[in-house]
Design a protein around this motif. Structure first.
Motif, PDB file in Angstrom:
ATOM      1  N   ARG A  64     -89.151  83.003 -37.177  1.00 33.89           N
ATOM      2  CA  ARG A  64     -90.582  83.952 -37.823  1.00 33.89           C
ATOM      3  C   ARG A  64     -91.293  84.440 -37.253  1.00 33.89           C
ATOM      4  N   ASN A  65     -91.339  85.759 -37.434  1.00 33.32           N
ATOM      5  CA  ASN A  65     -92.314  86.717 -35.879  1.00 33.32           C
ATOM      6  C   ASN A  65     -93.752  86.506 -36.296  1.00 33.32           C
ATOM      7  N   ALA A  66     -94.483  86.453 -37.523  1.00 30.50           N
ATOM      8  CA  ALA A  66     -95.667  85.888 -38.429  1.00 30.50           C
ATOM      9  C   ALA A  66     -95.232  84.122 -38.985  1.00 30.50           C
ATOM     10  N   VAL A  67     -96.652  83.849 -38.416  1.00 29.85           N
ATOM     11  CA  VAL A  67     -97.009  83.327 -40.431  1.00 29.85           C
ATOM     12  C   VAL A  67     -98.099  83.225 -41.238  1.00 29.85           C
ATOM     13  N   ALA A  91     -99.254  72.784 -34.970  1.00 29.58           N
ATOM     14  CA  ALA A  91     -98.688  71.870 -34.272  1.00 29.58           C
ATOM     15  C   ALA A  91     -96.849  72.585 -34.530  1.00 29.58           C
ATOM     16  N   ALA A  92     -96.521  72.790 -35.301  1.00 33.06           N
ATOM     17  CA  ALA A  92     -95.228  73.145 -35.575  1.00 33.06           C
ATOM     18  C   ALA A  92     -95.062  74.546 -34.629  1.00 33.06           C
ATOM     19  N   MET A  93     -96.132  75.354 -34.689  1.00 27.08           N
ATOM     20  CA  MET A  93     -95.924  76.548 -34.686  1.00 27.08           C
ATOM     21  C   MET A  93     -95.778  76.214 -33.179  1.00 27.08           C
ATOM     22  N   GLU A  94     -96.660  75.610 -32.131  1.00 22.13           N
ATOM     23  CA  GLU A  94     -96.624  75.668 -31.093  1.00 22.13           C
ATOM     24  C   GLU A  94     -95.159  75.214 -30.454  1.00 22.13           C
ATOM     25  N   ALA A  95     -94.298  74.348 -31.060  1.00 24.13           N
ATOM     26  CA  ALA A  95     -93.168  73.772 -31.018  1.00 24.13           C
ATOM     27  C   ALA A  95     -91.612  75.187 -31.022  1.00 24.13           C
ATOM     28  N   GLU A  96     -92.333  75.389 -32.023  1.00 26.24           N
ATOM     29  CA  GLU A  96     -90.999  76.978 -31.766  1.00 26.24           C
ATOM     30  C   GLU A  96     -91.086  77.876 -31.856  1.00 26.24           C
ATOM     31  N   ALA A  97     -92.877  78.192 -30.973  1.00 23.23           N
ATOM     32  CA  ALA A  97     -93.339  78.714 -29.644  1.00 23.23           C
ATOM     33  C   ALA A  97     -93.341  80.149 -31.076  1.00 23.23           C
ATOM     34  N   VAL A  98     -93.857  80.156 -31.833  1.00 22.66           N
ATOM     35  CA  VAL A  98     -94.684  81.319 -32.974  1.00 22.66           C
ATOM     36  C   VAL A  98     -95.353  81.723 -32.733  1.00 22.66           C
ATOM     37  N   ARG A  99     -96.092  82.700 -32.453  1.00 19.01           N
ATOM     38  CA  ARG A  99     -98.084  83.389 -32.131  1.00 19.01           C
ATOM     39  C   ARG A  99     -99.093  83.293 -32.824  1.00 19.01           C
ATOM     40  N   ARG A 146    -108.824  76.975 -30.813  1.00 19.97           N
ATOM     41  CA  ARG A 146    -108.790  75.582 -29.379  1.00 19.97           C
ATOM     42  C   ARG A 146    -106.377  75.569 -29.235  1.00 19.97           C
ATOM     43  N   SER A 147    -106.178  76.740 -30.456  1.00 21.12           N
ATOM     44  CA  SER A 147    -105.221  76.430 -30.290  1.00 21.12           C
ATOM     45  C   SER A 147    -104.799  78.207 -28.872  1.00 21.12           C
ATOM     46  N   GLY A 148    -103.267  77.330 -28.884  1.00 23.28           N
ATOM     47  CA  GLY A 148    -102.805  78.962 -28.120  1.00 23.28           C
ATOM     48  C   GLY A 148    -102.183  80.049 -29.026  1.00 23.28           C
ATOM     49  N   THR A 149    -102.451  80.142 -29.999  1.00 22.94           N
ATOM     50  CA  THR A 149    -101.563  80.644 -30.714  1.00 22.94           C
ATOM     51  C   THR A 149    -102.572  82.293 -30.968  1.00 22.94           C
ATOM     52  N   ASP A 150    -102.020  83.574 -31.226  1.00 23.24           N
ATOM     53  CA  ASP A 150    -102.866  84.365 -31.424  1.00 23.24           C
ATOM     54  C   ASP A 150    -103.354  84.521 -32.929  1.00 23.24           C
ATOM     55  N   TRP A 151    -104.884  84.208 -33.241  1.00 26.04           N
ATOM     56  CA  TRP A 151    -104.217  84.008 -34.819  1.00 26.04           C
ATOM     57  C   TRP A 151    -105.573  84.658 -35.319  1.00 26.04           C
ATOM     58  N   THR A 152    -105.900  85.383 -36.816  1.00 24.72           N
ATOM     59  CA  THR A 152    -107.291  86.031 -36.307  1.00 24.72           C
ATOM     60  C   THR A 152    -107.158  84.878 -38.552  1.00 24.72           C
ATOM     61  N   SER A 153    -108.399  84.719 -38.865  1.00 25.80           N
ATOM     62  CA  SER A 153    -108.951  84.381 -39.391  1.00 25.80           C
ATOM     63  C   SER A 153    -109.481  85.560 -40.209  1.00 25.80           C
ATOM     64  N   GLY A 199    -106.531  94.488 -32.881  1.00 22.53           N
ATOM     65  CA  GLY A 199    -107.554  94.598 -32.567  1.00 22.53           C
ATOM     66  C   GLY A 199    -108.390  93.142 -33.258  1.00 22.53           C
ATOM     67  N   THR A 200    -107.233  92.395 -34.494  1.00 16.48           N
ATOM     68  CA  THR A 200    -107.923  91.465 -35.229  1.00 16.48           C
ATOM     69  C   THR A 200    -107.165  90.201 -34.874  1.00 16.48           C
ATOM     70  N   VAL A 201    -106.795  90.127 -33.129  1.00 12.83           N
ATOM     71  CA  VAL A 201    -105.945  88.873 -32.703  1.00 12.83           C
ATOM     72  C   VAL A 201    -108.029  88.176 -31.944  1.00 12.83           C
TER      73      VAL A 201
END
Length: 209
Positions: A64-67, A91-99, A146-153, A199-201
């Motif tokens: 997947r490209n994004a969650v 945890a699942a995203m990290e395992a599947e390298a989805v950022r 704390r995660s390695g994801t490229d998150w936006t809240s 810009g939202t990452v």
């Protein structure tokens, strides 16, 4: 894009699925009860899962490209669910390298806007009444940080069940002045628009009318 949506049977989650399909994305909706998902479409895959084990949801994230997540407490009695379930997703995203991850939070979790004494008083009252809910969302945002994801809240104010307008204000790292309401459909619209907005990452984004 290939997108995965969690919390797809909630008000914002359903809008995420509906609007993403309408825009031509392929969508995997992860739900506990597929019967509650009323959205249909040729690009939709529905996966039944409880979100208690990252290994169980990994197939729904592979490639997947994004969650996008509409997960969150629906009241004080279930506070704690947002942080707990988001840990599983991370945890699942990290395992599947989805950022890329875009989630729903709430306006009181972010910085307080300069809206005047009355609005500050009302905001303080609401924050006190719903403290367990906002504490849960703060912990969820801490997990994101704390995660390695490229998150936006995405942090909306009071939510409404009204039609999509596509017209609203956003503030990265803050909140729109005197923003009091927004439709769930427009929150979903904003979330989808932010997927490719660099810009939202790693930022909280206030959104309101």
């Amino acid at each position: 894009m290939n997108l995965t949506v969690f919390g797809a049977t909630g008000g914002i989650g359903r809008e995420l699925v509906r609007q993403a399909l309408a825009s031509g994305h392929r969508v995997t909706a992860v739900v506990r009860d597929p019967a509650r998902l009323t959205v249909t479409g040729s690009g939709l895959e529905v996966v039944r899962a409880d979100l208690t084990d990252p290994e169980v949801i990994r197939p729904a994230l592979s490639g997947r490209n994004a969650v996008l997540s509409g997960l969150g407490p629906r009241g004080r009695g279930v506070a704690g669910v947002a942080a707990r379930l988001t840990r599983t997703v991370l945890a699942a995203m990290e395992a599947e390298a989805v950022r890329r991850l875009v989630v729903v939070s709430a306006a009181p979790v972010g910085p307080e806007p300069d809206d005047g004494l009355l609005d500050r008083s009302m905001r303080g009252l609401v924050s006190t009444i719903l403290k367990p809910v906002y504490d849960d969302l703060r912990e969820m945002e801490a997990e994101l940080s704390r995660s390695g994801t490229d998150w936006t809240s995405v942090r909306p104010p009071r939510l409404q069940d009204k039609p999509l307008t596509g017209t609203y204000r956003t503030v990265v790292g803050g909140f729109p002045r005197k923003g009091r309401f927004i439709a769930r459909a427009d929150v979903a619209h904003a979330m989808l628009a932010m997927i490719e907005d660099a810009g939202t990452v790693k930022q909280g984004v206030g959104v309101a009318y």
